[in-house]
Scaffold this motif. Structure first.
Motif, short mmCIF file in Angstrom:
data_model
loop_
_atom_site.label_atom_id
_atom_site.label_comp_id
_atom_site.label_asym_id
_atom_site.label_seq_id
_atom_site.Cartn_x
_atom_site.Cartn_y
_atom_site.Cartn_z
N SER A 271 6.82 -7.56 10.28
CA SER A 271 6.94 -6.64 11.42
C SER A 271 8.16 -5.74 11.32
O SER A 271 8.28 -4.77 12.05
CB SER A 271 7.01 -7.45 12.72
N SER A 272 9.07 -6.06 10.40
CA SER A 272 10.36 -5.37 10.43
C SER A 272 10.52 -4.28 9.37
O SER A 272 11.00 -3.19 9.66
CB SER A 272 11.49 -6.38 10.27
N ASP A 273 10.10 -4.56 8.14
CA ASP A 273 10.52 -3.65 7.07
C ASP A 273 9.38 -3.19 6.16
O ASP A 273 9.60 -2.80 5.02
CB ASP A 273 11.61 -4.30 6.21
N ASN A 274 8.15 -3.24 6.66
CA ASN A 274 7.01 -2.73 5.90
C ASN A 274 6.89 -3.36 4.52
O ASN A 274 6.53 -2.70 3.55
CB ASN A 274 7.08 -1.20 5.75
N GLN A 275 7.21 -4.64 4.42
CA GLN A 275 7.09 -5.34 3.16
C GLN A 275 5.93 -6.32 3.22
O GLN A 275 5.40 -6.63 4.28
CB GLN A 275 8.39 -6.10 2.85
N PHE A 276 5.55 -6.85 2.05
CA PHE A 276 4.57 -7.92 2.03
C PHE A 276 5.17 -9.17 2.67
O PHE A 276 6.37 -9.43 2.56
CB PHE A 276 4.18 -8.26 0.58
N GLU A 277 4.32 -9.95 3.33
CA GLU A 277 4.79 -11.23 3.86
C GLU A 277 5.23 -12.14 2.72
O GLU A 277 6.12 -12.96 2.87
CB GLU A 277 3.69 -11.90 4.69
N GLU A 278 4.57 -12.01 1.57
CA GLU A 278 4.97 -12.77 0.39
C GLU A 278 5.50 -11.78 -0.65
O GLU A 278 4.94 -10.71 -0.84
CB GLU A 278 3.79 -13.55 -0.18
N ASP A 279 6.59 -12.16 -1.33
CA ASP A 279 7.18 -11.25 -2.31
C ASP A 279 6.66 -11.53 -3.71
O ASP A 279 7.25 -11.12 -4.70
CB ASP A 279 8.70 -11.34 -2.29
N PHE A 280 5.52 -12.23 -3.79
CA PHE A 280 4.97 -12.57 -5.10
C PHE A 280 3.46 -12.42 -5.05
O PHE A 280 2.82 -12.75 -4.05
CB PHE A 280 5.34 -14.02 -5.45
N LEU A 281 2.89 -11.91 -6.11
CA LEU A 281 1.44 -11.75 -6.21
C LEU A 281 0.93 -12.65 -7.32
O LEU A 281 1.39 -12.58 -8.45
CB LEU A 281 1.07 -10.29 -6.52
N SER A 282 -0.04 -13.50 -7.00
CA SER A 282 -0.64 -14.36 -8.02
C SER A 282 -1.58 -13.54 -8.89
O SER A 282 -1.89 -12.38 -8.59
CB SER A 282 -1.44 -15.49 -7.35
N ASN A 283 -2.02 -14.13 -9.96
CA ASN A 283 -2.96 -13.43 -10.83
C ASN A 283 -4.25 -13.09 -10.09
O ASN A 283 -4.85 -12.04 -10.29
CB ASN A 283 -3.26 -14.29 -12.07
N LYS A 284 -4.67 -13.99 -9.20
CA LYS A 284 -5.87 -13.72 -8.39
C LYS A 284 -5.63 -12.53 -7.48
O LYS A 284 -6.52 -11.67 -7.33
CB LYS A 284 -6.22 -14.96 -7.56
N ASP A 285 -4.44 -12.46 -6.86
CA ASP A 285 -4.11 -11.30 -6.02
C ASP A 285 -4.17 -10.01 -6.83
O ASP A 285 -4.71 -9.00 -6.37
CB ASP A 285 -2.69 -11.45 -5.45
#
Length: 482
Positions: A271-285
């Motif tokens: 809600s604060s800084d327009n970032q992903f909730e998670e800072d990591f993307l899995s290979n599936k992502d």
């Protein structure tokens, strides 16, 4: 499939005699040693095994009688499946069994696709419909099922009728069916577009599903189905008139908006800084993002007009992808999915010329620095290298220097054409937002761009622009004047 399907009984029927239950045990473990002490026991076991061989389906250890008994009970089912837990388990067992080709071929002999579709259409029991469509989805992994659906096109049209269902699990199984037949069937033998175009309002319905559901699994499966349609109908089925008809049917604002909304549900921001909730993307992502961007790449190149009011949204999605990707832990080791994502982003930005996004520019600049450093390490094997752990157990696509070189080429080209029409102050203001870069970073960028974009008539002007932007951003004196 839920946990009730994990137990796969191979019994012929729960009403069978004790002798038949012993037969079941032999099916489950045919190599089990006899606990008897004499030759008579061995003879009896041999007779049991002989009976088993006459009842099993193909080369499997599954029972024909169990399958047929389960199917024959379907038309007689009264009430909801939840009221007969034993029969639900039998159907789930049949669902599991259809991963075997011999079982699928056996079912096709008894016209079960027609039976399952007819019962599903008449049923108000969502759990029953889910299981039956799940079985058909498994069967679609076998080519002979494609022929049945293609020769009786009304079956596939009827299946697509379930697009209007409000049940998430039914829709997941339907999307599996559509994806499987489009990805696995021979494109010269089957023209599925002739069938799909008979489905009324299919684009609007799929767009509604993407835009209204919050279930990640359904969004992923729907995205895969759309991706399969775009690939199949624009690459494999290449009749020009048909291709134009495809874009008239599918290149609609509602679908683009549905894709955008689905993307936001899969990858929400803080809600604060327009970032992903998670800072990591899995290979599936990454593979999911790849398919999402490939759909947009196709539409934005071939039906650009549909993005007239969607530019900001697609730019925002690209930015959201690049933010987590611009971390070394997510980017290295580089996979084919990474490279394909960067190719798509380059194509998208090539189609939306004269559009600059500061966050995207900085994220791509960061990716450039990470990949350039990794390339240098690979080109100098004598240097001590930091070991990289794979992102997850599915990541086996690291192809080393070639992939990095390809990715760098896409990044450099995107940065070049993003910067080329911009005033230096615009780029300078973007650079001021990050403390990670300095004038040396831009010098390395320009050197790499000169090699990649050699021969472009605006090359010198653009590199001068980038260097001027760096000097303005960091108040560096122009060295050329000294």
């Amino acid at each position: 499939m839920d946990s009730s399907s994990l137990e796969t009984p191979l019994a012929l029927n729960q009403e069978e005699s004790i002798e038949q239950e012993a037969t079941t045990a032999a099916i489950t473990d045919p190599e089990r040693e006899s606990t008897g002490a004499g030759g008579d026991d061995e003879d009896e076991e041999g007779e049991v095994l002989e009976k088993l061989n006459g009842d099993r389906i193909g080369e499997t250890m599954y029972s024909e009688r169990f399958v047929l008994t389960t199917i024959l009970k379907l038309p007689q089912l009264e009430g909801n499946l939840a009221e007969d837990e034993d029969y639900e388990k039998d159907l789930c067992s049949l669902w599991d069994m259809t991963i075997e080709k011999d079982v699928v071929l056996f079912l096709l002999k008894h016209d079960v696709v027609e039976l399952f579709v007819g019962i599903s259409e008449a049923s108000e029991d969502n759990r029953l419909v889910e299981i039956l469509l799940g079985i058909v989805g498994n069967m679609c992994c076998v080519e002979e099922t494609h022929r049945v659906l293609y020769e009786n096109k009304s079956l596939l049209v009827s299946l697509c009728g379930f697009l209007s269902s409000s049940d998430t699990l039914i829709l997941v199984q339907l999307m599996r069916i559509l994806t499987t037949i489009l990805e696995r069937s021979d494109d010269e033998e089957y023209c599925w577009f002739k069938v799909i175009r008979e489905v009324e309002d299919i684009t609007e319905t799929i767009a509604f599903i993407l835009g209204s559901t919050t279930n990640r699994e359904l969004i992923e499966h729907t995205l895969e189905a759309v991706h399969a349609m775009v690939n199949r109908f624009t690459e494999a089925e290449v009749d020009y008139a048909q291709l134009n008809e495809f874009y008239r049917m599918f290149a609609k604002t509602c679908l683009i908006e549905g894709l955008m909304e689905g993307f936001k549900q899969m990858f929400p921001e803080t809600s604060s800084d327009n970032q992903f909730e998670e800072d990591f993307l899995s290979n599936k992502d990454l593979k999911t993002i790849q398919k999402f961007l490939e759909i947009h790449e196709n539409f934005i190149i071939n039906a650009n007009e549909v993005y007239e009011d969607q530019i900001e949204k697609i730019v925002y999605c690209v930015y959201r992808v690049l933010v987590p990707m611009s971390t070394e832990g997510c980017l290295i080791p580089l996979s084919k999915a990474h490279v394909r994502i960067l190719v798509c982003i380059n194509s998208i930005y090539s189609a939306i010329v004269y559009h600059f996004h500061a966050g995207t520019f900085l994220a791509m600049l960061k990716i450039f620095t990470i990949l350039a450093k990794e390339q240098e390490t690979l080109q100098n094997p004598g240097q001590e290298q930091k070991p990289h752990q794979p992102m997850d157990e599915e990541n086996d696509e690291n192809d080393g220097e070639f992939e990095i070189q390809t990715a760098l080429g896409e990044i450099l080209e995107t940065l070049y054409f993003m910067a080329e029409p911009m005033p230096s102050l615009t780029i300078a203001n973007a650079l001021k937002l990050s403390s990670s870069f300095n004038e040396e970073t831009i010098e390395r960028l320009c050197a790499a761009i000169k090699e990649t974009m050699a021969g472009d008539p605006l090359l010198k002007r653009t590199c001068d622009l980038l260097m001027e932007s760096a000097r303005v951003a960091w108040n560096v004196e122009d060295k050329s004047r000294s």
